[in-house]
Design an enzyme around this catalytic site. Structure first.
Site, PDB file in Angstrom:
ATOM      1  N   LYS A 126       0.946  -1.231  -0.237  1.00  0.00           N
ATOM      2  CA  LYS A 126       0.042   0.055   0.072  1.00  0.00           C
ATOM      3  C   LYS A 126       0.862   1.155  -0.010  1.00  0.00           C
ATOM      4  O   LYS A 126       1.962   1.174   0.364  1.00  0.00           O
ATOM      5  CB  LYS A 126      -0.850   0.244   1.265  1.00  0.00           C
ATOM      6  CG  LYS A 126      -2.206   0.917   1.190  1.00  0.00           C
ATOM      7  CD  LYS A 126      -3.132   0.143   0.534  1.00  0.00           C
ATOM      8  CE  LYS A 126      -4.534   1.012   0.068  1.00  0.00           C
ATOM      9  NZ  LYS A 126      -5.828   0.274  -0.352  1.00  0.00           N
ATOM     10  N   ASP A 166      -7.010   4.182  -4.578  1.00  0.00           N
ATOM     11  CA  ASP A 166      -7.820   4.006  -3.460  1.00  0.00           C
ATOM     12  C   ASP A 166      -8.486   5.437  -2.990  1.00  0.00           C
ATOM     13  O   ASP A 166      -8.682   6.070  -3.873  1.00  0.00           O
ATOM     14  CB  ASP A 166      -6.645   3.859  -2.191  1.00  0.00           C
ATOM     15  CG  ASP A 166      -7.559   3.120  -0.807  1.00  0.00           C
ATOM     16  OD1 ASP A 166      -8.050   2.160  -0.890  1.00  0.00           O
ATOM     17  OD2 ASP A 166      -7.588   3.912   0.286  1.00  0.00           O
TER      18      ASP A 166
HETATM   19  P1  NDP Z   1     -13.248   7.264  -2.914  1.00  0.00           P
HETATM   20  O1  NDP Z   1     -11.954   8.642  -2.518  1.00  0.00           O
HETATM   21  O2  NDP Z   1     -13.490   7.346  -4.274  1.00  0.00           O
HETATM   22  O3  NDP Z   1     -14.466   7.574  -2.029  1.00  0.00           O
HETATM   23  C1  NDP Z   1     -14.152   7.771  -0.597  1.00  0.00           C
HETATM   24  C2  NDP Z   1     -15.557   8.235  -0.051  1.00  0.00           C
HETATM   25  O4  NDP Z   1     -15.382   7.968   1.479  1.00  0.00           O
HETATM   26  C3  NDP Z   1     -15.856   9.538  -0.051  1.00  0.00           C
HETATM   27  O5  NDP Z   1     -17.292   9.690  -0.182  1.00  0.00           O
HETATM   28  C4  NDP Z   1     -15.488  10.329   1.010  1.00  0.00           C
HETATM   29  O6  NDP Z   1     -15.891  11.503   1.561  1.00  0.00           O
HETATM   30  C5  NDP Z   1     -15.809   9.400   2.070  1.00  0.00           C
HETATM   31  N1  NDP Z   1     -14.393   9.479   3.194  1.00  0.00           N
HETATM   32  C6  NDP Z   1     -13.488   9.255   3.191  1.00  0.00           C
HETATM   33  N2  NDP Z   1     -12.586   9.647   4.504  1.00  0.00           N
HETATM   34  C7  NDP Z   1     -13.795   9.686   5.159  1.00  0.00           C
HETATM   35  C8  NDP Z   1     -13.832  10.104   6.538  1.00  0.00           C
HETATM   36  N3  NDP Z   1     -12.642  10.330   7.363  1.00  0.00           N
HETATM   37  N4  NDP Z   1     -14.960  10.398   7.189  1.00  0.00           N
HETATM   38  C9  NDP Z   1     -16.099  10.011   6.316  1.00  0.00           C
HETATM   39  N5  NDP Z   1     -16.073  10.093   5.099  1.00  0.00           N
HETATM   40  C10 NDP Z   1     -14.897   9.920   4.498  1.00  0.00           C
HETATM   41  O7  NDP Z   1     -12.550   6.164  -2.274  1.00  0.00           O
HETATM   42  P2  NDP Z   1     -12.990   4.679  -2.538  1.00  0.00           P
HETATM   43  O8  NDP Z   1     -14.407   4.501  -2.816  1.00  0.00           O
HETATM   44  O9  NDP Z   1     -12.188   4.027  -3.628  1.00  0.00           O
HETATM   45  O10 NDP Z   1     -12.639   3.866  -1.162  1.00  0.00           O
HETATM   46  C11 NDP Z   1     -13.629   3.833  -0.430  1.00  0.00           C
HETATM   47  C12 NDP Z   1     -13.337   2.677   0.668  1.00  0.00           C
HETATM   48  O11 NDP Z   1     -13.144   1.526   0.120  1.00  0.00           O
HETATM   49  C13 NDP Z   1     -11.799   2.761   1.357  1.00  0.00           C
HETATM   50  O12 NDP Z   1     -11.742   2.279   2.548  1.00  0.00           O
HETATM   51  C14 NDP Z   1     -10.983   2.000   0.573  1.00  0.00           C
HETATM   52  O13 NDP Z   1      -9.566   1.635   1.171  1.00  0.00           O
HETATM   53  C15 NDP Z   1     -11.843   0.897   0.246  1.00  0.00           C
HETATM   54  N6  NDP Z   1     -11.409   0.013  -1.051  1.00  0.00           N
HETATM   55  C16 NDP Z   1     -11.248   0.724  -2.322  1.00  0.00           C
HETATM   56  C17 NDP Z   1     -11.156  -0.145  -3.021  1.00  0.00           C
HETATM   57  C18 NDP Z   1     -11.274   0.521  -4.811  1.00  0.00           C
HETATM   58  O14 NDP Z   1     -10.814  -0.470  -5.642  1.00  0.00           O
HETATM   59  N7  NDP Z   1     -11.327   1.654  -5.044  1.00  0.00           N
HETATM   60  C19 NDP Z   1     -10.624  -1.507  -3.087  1.00  0.00           C
HETATM   61  C20 NDP Z   1     -11.001  -1.891  -1.933  1.00  0.00           C
HETATM   62  C21 NDP Z   1     -11.363  -1.177  -0.668  1.00  0.00           C
HETATM   63  P3  NDP Z   1     -15.058  12.985   1.025  1.00  0.00           P
HETATM   64  O15 NDP Z   1     -15.357  13.251  -0.267  1.00  0.00           O
HETATM   65  O16 NDP Z   1     -15.910  13.798   2.080  1.00  0.00           O
HETATM   66  O17 NDP Z   1     -13.613  12.717   1.575  1.00  0.00           O
END
Ligand code: NDP
Length: 447
Positions: A126, A166
Site C-alpha cells: 500500500k 484508493d
Molecule cells: P473514494 O475516494 O472514491 O471515496 C471515498 C469516500 O469515503 C468519499 O465519499 C469520502 O468523502 C468518504 N470518506 C473518506 N474519508 C472519510 C472520513 N474520514 N470520514 C467520512 N467519510 C470519508 O474512495 P474509494 O471509494 O475508492 O474507497 C472507499 C473505501 O473502500 C476505502 O476504505 C478504500 O480503502 C476501500 N477500498 C477501495 C477499493 C477500490 O477499488 N477503490 C478496493 C477495496 C477497498 P469525502 O469526499 O468527504 O472525503
C-alpha cells in the site's frame, strides 16, 4: 509450542510506537488465527508471525511541487512493500490528509491476506501521501502526481510492484501517475492498474469493488435462503466503491437509501435509482461537489450534517467510506433496527467491539478483506490482460469477477467450518489468507 498471541502483539506494539490502526489490524487477524496456530506448530517453529509483522520494505520520501500561485508545497510520499511470498507487491495508493505510516501499514498488512484470498498471485503493499486532492486544480494534481512518481518509479515495475487507486486516487490521478511512469521508465507495461480503457485498463475495473461487494453479499444472503431482491440497504461514502455498490444492488432488485461523505449523510426513502445515481456520479466525479447537494436536488430526501447512516433502519448495511466508521453504538443501533447483514466495501470500517457485537448477535458479517476483494481481483485480471497484450470483453471480466467472489466466499466458509464456526467469516478469511501466505513463506526459507 504455540504462540501467545496477546504477548506477541504487545511486543510488536512496544516496538512500533504509535500506529493504532496497524495494531488494531494485527490484533483482529492474530486473535482469530489462534486455533490455526495451535493446530500447526510449524508456524511458530518457522517464526512466521515475527516475519509477517515486519514489512519487506518501507519507502518514505519528500514530494515537492508548485501550486497554481507559484508557491512551493511539500508532502510526504510512502510505499509499504509488505510481503511478496505469493506474487509481486500489489495494493492501492491513498491521497488523504490522514495518511501516515501506521495507516498505510494497516492497509498493506490487510492487503496481504485479501490478495491471497483472490486466488491470484499477488503480494501485499500500500502507499500514498498526505496530499489532499480536494480543492486542488487538475494542474496541481498533475504536478503533484508527476513529482510523486519521480521517486516511486525506481521501486515499482510490472513484476515488482503494481500500484492502483484508493481513497483520493481515481482515474484522473492514475492517468497522471501512469503518464509520468511511462515517460521515466521508457516502457508501456502494466505497472499500474485502474488505467483507462483504451490505454491498458480493464473493463469493469472501476466497477469491480462495488460489484464484487454486491456479489459477495448475495452469496452471504443465499446461505440463509435469502437474496438482495427487496432488501433495503444503507450505504456510506459516495466515492468509487459506494457508487458501483448502489448500481449493482439496484440491478439485483435491492433499494439503497443512503450515501454519505465526510460532511454528512443523505437519506432518500424512495431509493437512489439509476437516474439519481447518475447525478451523484456527475456531482462527485466531475464537479467534485459535496453529497449535501443531493438533498437540494431531490425533494423528499434529507441531509443530516455530521451524521453517519447507521441509525437509519435497514436490512443490510454496506460501509463504503473509510476505516473505523462503525462503532459499538452504531452496531447496537443497526441490530436493534433489524439489520441482518453487514458487508464491508471499505477497509476495516467496523471497530473491534462492534465486530464482536455483530458476531454475538448472529449478524452475517463480511469483513473487508473478503467482501471488497473484487477490486484487487480485477486489478489482477488487468495485469493478466496487459501481460498478454489483449483485452477481454465486459462480460468475460464480470463473469470472472463473479466466479472469484463465489470462490472467496466458499473458501472462507469452508475454512471457518473446518474450525467449527461456518458463519464466522472473520475466522475463515483470516485463516484461509494466512495459511496460503505462511506456507509459501516456509517453503521459500528464511529470506
Ligand atoms: P473514494 O475516494 O472514491 O471515496 C471515498 C469516500 O469515503 C468519499 O465519499 C469520502 O468523502 C468518504 N470518506 C473518506 N474519508 C472519510 C472520513 N474520514 N470520514 C467520512 N467519510 C470519508 O474512495 P474509494 O471509494 O475508492 O474507497 C472507499 C473505501 O473502500 C476505502 O476504505 C478504500 O480503502 C476501500 N477500498 C477501495 C477499493 C477500490 O477499488 N477503490 C478496493 C477495496 C477497498 P469525502 O469526499 O468527504 O472525503
Amino acid at each position: 509450542m504455540t504462540y501467545d498471541v496477546e504477548h506477541f502483539i504487545s511486543e510488536v506494539r512496544a516496538k512500533t510506537g504509535h500506529q493504532p490502526e496497524f495494531h488494531q489490524a494485527l490484533s483482529e487477524v492474530f486473535h482469530s488465527l489462534q486455533p490455526c496456530l495451535d493446530r500447526f506448530p510449524k508456524y511458530r517453529h518457522n517464526a512466521v508471525l515475527e516475519r509477517l509483522v515486519e514489512p519487506d520494505r518501507m519507502i518514505i520520501f519528500r514530494v515537492g511541487w508548485i501550486d497554481d500561485k507559484g508557491d512551493y508545497q511539500v508532502n510526504r510520499g510512502f510505499r509499504i512493500q509488505f510481503n511478496n511470498a505469493i506474487g509481486a507487491y500489489k495494493g492501492g495508493l491513498r491521497f488523504h490528509p490522514t495518511v501516515y505510516l501506521g495507516l498505510l501499514k494497516f492497509l498493506a498488512f490487510e492487503q496481504i491476506f485479501k490478495n491471497a484470498l483472490t486466488t491470484l498471485p499477488m503480494g501485499g503493499a500500500k502507499g500514498g501521501s498526505d496530499f489532499d486532492p480536494k480543492g486542488k486544480s487538475d494542474n496541481e494534481v498533475m504536478r503533484f502526481c508527476q513529482s510523486f512518481m519521480i521517486e516511486l518509479v525506481r521501486h515499482i515495475g510490472p513484476d515488482t510492484d503494481v500500484p492502483a487507486g484508493d481513497i483520493g486516487v481515481g482515474g484522473r490521478e492514475i492517468g497522471y501517475l501512469f503518464g509520468q511512469y511511462k515517460r521515466l521508465a521508457n516502457e508501456f507495461t502494466g505497472t499500474m492498474t485502474g488505467k483507462g480503457f483504451g490505454w491498458g485498463g480493464s473493463l469493469i475495473r472501476p466497477e469491480a469493488t462495488g460489484y464484487g461487494l454486491t456479489y459477495f453479499t448475495e452469496e452471504m444472503l443465499a446461505t440463509r435462503g435469502e437474496s438482495i431482491e427487496g432488501k433495503t440497504c444503507t450505504v456510506s461514502g459516495s466515492g468509487n466503491v459506494a457508487q458501483y455498490t448502489v448500481e449493482r444492488v439496484n440491478e439485483f432488485g435491492g433499494k439503497c437509501i443512503t450515501l454519505s461523505d465526510s460532511g454528512g449523510t443523505i437519506l432518500d426513502r424512495d431509493g437512489i435509482d439509476a437516474e439519481k445515481l447518475a447525478y451523484v456520479m456527475e456531482l462527485k466525479n466531475e464537479r467534485r461537489g459535496r453529497i449535501a447537494e443531493y438533498a437540494a436536488q431531490f425533494p423528499g430526501s434529507e441531509y443530516f450534517e455530521g451524521k453517519r447512516p447507521w441509525g437509519i433502519p435497514c436490512d443490510c448495511a454496506l460501509p463504503c467510506a473509510t476505516q473505523n466508521e462503525i462503532d459499538l453504538d452504531d452496531a447496537k443501533a443497526l441490530v436493534a433496527n433489524g439489520c441482518t447483514l453487514v458487508a464491508e466495501g471499505a477497509n476495516m470500517p467496523t471497530q473491534p467491539d462492534a465486530v464482536d457485537y455483530f458476531l454475538a448477535n448472529n449478524i452475517l458479517y463480511g469483513p473487508g478483506k473478503a467482501a471488497n476483494a473484487g477490486g484487487v481481483a480485477v486489478s489482477g485480471l488487468e495485469m493478466a490482460q496487459n501481460a498478454q497484450h489483449i483485452s477481454w470483453t465486459r462480460e468475460e471480466v464480470d463473469n470472472r469477477l463473479r466466479q472469484i467472489m463465489q470462490t472467496i466466499h466458499n473458501n472462507v466458509r469452508f475454512t471457518a467450518a473446518e474450525y467449527g464456526s461456518p458463519d464466522n467469516y472473520v475466522l475463515g478469511a483470516n485463516i484461509a489468507g494466512f495459511t496460503k501466505v505462511a506456507n509459501a513463506m516456509i517453503a521459500q526459507g528464511i529470506v
